[in-house]
Design an enzyme around this catalytic site. Structure first.
Site, PDB file in Angstrom:
ATOM      1  N   SER A 122       1.950  -4.105   4.533  1.00 14.69           N
ATOM      2  CA  SER A 122       2.261  -2.687   4.402  1.00 14.69           C
ATOM      3  C   SER A 122       2.202  -2.011   5.779  1.00 14.69           C
ATOM      4  O   SER A 122       2.905  -2.445   6.688  1.00 14.69           O
ATOM      5  CB  SER A 122       1.308  -2.039   3.395  1.00 14.69           C
ATOM      6  OG  SER A 122       1.753  -0.762   3.024  1.00 14.69           O
ATOM      7  N   ARG A 192      -3.595  10.652  -3.650  1.00 13.12           N
ATOM      8  CA  ARG A 192      -3.966   9.283  -4.000  1.00 13.12           C
ATOM      9  C   ARG A 192      -3.453   8.904  -5.379  1.00 13.12           C
ATOM     10  O   ARG A 192      -3.017   7.759  -5.598  1.00 13.12           O
ATOM     11  CB  ARG A 192      -5.489   9.138  -3.947  1.00 13.12           C
ATOM     12  CG  ARG A 192      -5.970   7.731  -4.246  1.00 13.12           C
ATOM     13  CD  ARG A 192      -5.416   6.725  -3.253  1.00 13.12           C
ATOM     14  NE  ARG A 192      -6.123   5.454  -3.341  1.00 13.12           N
ATOM     15  CZ  ARG A 192      -5.899   4.434  -2.545  1.00 13.12           C
ATOM     16  NH1 ARG A 192      -4.981   4.528  -1.593  1.00 13.12           N
ATOM     17  NH2 ARG A 192      -6.581   3.311  -2.663  1.00 13.12           N
ATOM     18  N   ASP A 285       7.023  -5.387  -6.399  1.00 12.75           N
ATOM     19  CA  ASP A 285       6.783  -4.248  -5.508  1.00 12.75           C
ATOM     20  C   ASP A 285       7.943  -3.262  -5.589  1.00 12.75           C
ATOM     21  O   ASP A 285       9.070  -3.569  -5.204  1.00 12.75           O
ATOM     22  CB  ASP A 285       6.630  -4.769  -4.069  1.00 12.75           C
ATOM     23  CG  ASP A 285       6.126  -3.710  -3.094  1.00 12.75           C
ATOM     24  OD1 ASP A 285       6.164  -2.507  -3.420  1.00 12.75           O
ATOM     25  OD2 ASP A 285       5.698  -4.098  -1.987  1.00 12.75           O
ATOM     26  N   HIS A 315       2.970  -3.466  -5.242  1.00 12.38           N
ATOM     27  CA  HIS A 315       2.726  -3.498  -3.796  1.00 12.38           C
ATOM     28  C   HIS A 315       1.335  -4.028  -3.470  1.00 12.38           C
ATOM     29  O   HIS A 315       1.151  -4.729  -2.472  1.00 12.38           O
ATOM     30  CB  HIS A 315       2.898  -2.083  -3.240  1.00 12.38           C
ATOM     31  CG  HIS A 315       2.808  -1.992  -1.752  1.00 12.38           C
ATOM     32  ND1 HIS A 315       3.662  -2.669  -0.911  1.00 12.38           N
ATOM     33  CD2 HIS A 315       1.965  -1.282  -0.946  1.00 12.38           C
ATOM     34  CE1 HIS A 315       3.361  -2.395   0.353  1.00 12.38           C
ATOM     35  NE2 HIS A 315       2.329  -1.565   0.354  1.00 12.38           N
ATOM     36  N   ASP A 316       0.351  -3.739  -4.300  1.00 10.62           N
ATOM     37  CA  ASP A 316      -1.012  -4.197  -4.059  1.00 10.62           C
ATOM     38  C   ASP A 316      -1.163  -5.711  -4.189  1.00 10.62           C
ATOM     39  O   ASP A 316      -2.240  -6.255  -3.899  1.00 10.62           O
ATOM     40  CB  ASP A 316      -1.985  -3.516  -5.023  1.00 10.62           C
ATOM     41  CG  ASP A 316      -2.413  -2.138  -4.546  1.00 10.62           C
ATOM     42  OD1 ASP A 316      -2.070  -1.768  -3.409  1.00 10.62           O
ATOM     43  OD2 ASP A 316      -3.090  -1.429  -5.321  1.00 10.62           O
TER      44      ASP A 316
END
Length: 334
Positions: A122, A192, A285, A315-316
């Protein structure tokens, strides 16, 4: 200016065993090791770094800097200026290239002329790519995970909404909130929540939470769904450990990312990479979709075919699927 960092292992006399690990947006230098003062959780890649792991610290000297502009010891908006005041809203605009220039200074101080491996995912992948383009002679091998050659319009758009959330908080005060006794916690928490949805995948959220209520709460009577409670948890967790000013500074740095800027475009920039390179994306992702990593692999002359990390976590996945990431690292450092 200060750049905080952590190291593991011992640097070889010829300095040939140094590995640089670069963290993502809200990560830090605590790549490995247990929770402790200043680190509420174990290292974010604890399964990769240490004795017996793929980055075995009996062999490798692993360096992980906290990015310039961050809030875990490196100079950032919450840091004091020479006059004793906080930088706050006066903290300068940074690019990924600026941050890598400072990391190169750290390498100089450590006497490391060439990294055996530079790895990042990332935002960390953006900086890893900048290392290989700016300092090809100092980057022997390169692993890029879930990243891109330049921030896309959609990535900038998602970040822009998060930046508006922080800056719209009445306690933001133009970034000069650090000594007021109250910060833009609500705005950072909202940012967040939005970011975390983009970090995960819709199928994972559907399987994990569905439409279930949170415990005995009734969503039709002021209660929450489980997925809402999940987002609330991650918002509160970030607010406790991260500075809103750093979140803004680093998000803007990510938006500025363009490897081809002032280098004749992306294709010309990627041709400067000489490191043995692997590029991998996460199949689920939706924030940094795999076609972006395929483009990187196609444009870097020394890159092998693009790899795919299979994961339901979006994505994580580059943080969670450590066995698959370890296999990629092993290909480069075996």
């Amino acid at each position: 200016m200060r750049l905080a960092f952590e190291t593991w292992g011992r640097l070889a006399p010829d300095r040939s065993n140094a590995v640089l690990v670069l963290h993502a947006l809200t990560g830090d230098s605590h790549v490995a090791g247990p929770a402790g003062p200043g680190h509420p959780t174990a290292g974010w890649w604890d399964a990769l770094v240490g004795p017996g792991h793929v980055l075995d610290t009996e062999r490798w000297f692993v360096v992980a800097p906290n990015v310039l502009g961050g809030c875990q010891g490196s100079t950032g908006p919450s840091s004091l200026r020479p006059d004793g005041r906080r930088w706050g809203g006066a903290f300068p605009f940074l690019t990924q290239r600026d941050q890598v220039a400072v990391e190169a200074g750290l390498a100089d101080e450590l006497g490391i002329e060439r990294w055996a491996l530079v790895v990042g995912g990332s935002m960390g992948g953006m900086r890893a790519l900048e290392w290989a383009v700016t300092y090809p002679e100092r980057t022997a091998a390169l692993l890029l995970l879930a990243t891109t050659a330049s921030a896309s319009a959609e990535q900038i758009a998602w970040a822009n909404i998060q930046l508006h959330a922080v800056r719209s908080d009445p306690h933001w005060h133009g970034g000069d909130y650090h000594d007021t006794g109250r910060g833009p916690d609500a705005g950072l928490g909202l940012a967040r929540r939005l970011a975390h949805v983009t970090y995960r995948s819709e199928p994972e959220l559907a399987v994990r939470f569905g439409r279930a209520a949170q415990g005995a709460e009734d969503p039709w009577d002021g209660g929450r769904y489980q997925v809402e409670s999940y987002l609330d948890h991650h918002a509160a967790k970030l607010v406790r450990r991260f500075d809103a000013g750093s979140y803004v500074t680093l998000s803007e740095a990510m938006n500025s990312h363009d490897i081809g800027r002032d280098r004749g475009g992306t294709r010309a920039a990627l041709r400067r990479v000489t490191a043995r390179t692997l590029v991998a994306g996460v199949d689920s992702d939706r924030l940094y979709p795999p076609y972006q990593q395929a483009g990187l692999a196609a444009g870097i002359p020394s890159a092998d075919r693009p790899r795919v990390i299979e994961s339901p976590y979006g994505h994580d996945g580059f943080l969670i699927e450590t066995d698959q990431v370890a296999s990629l690292v092993r290909e480069l450092v075996a």
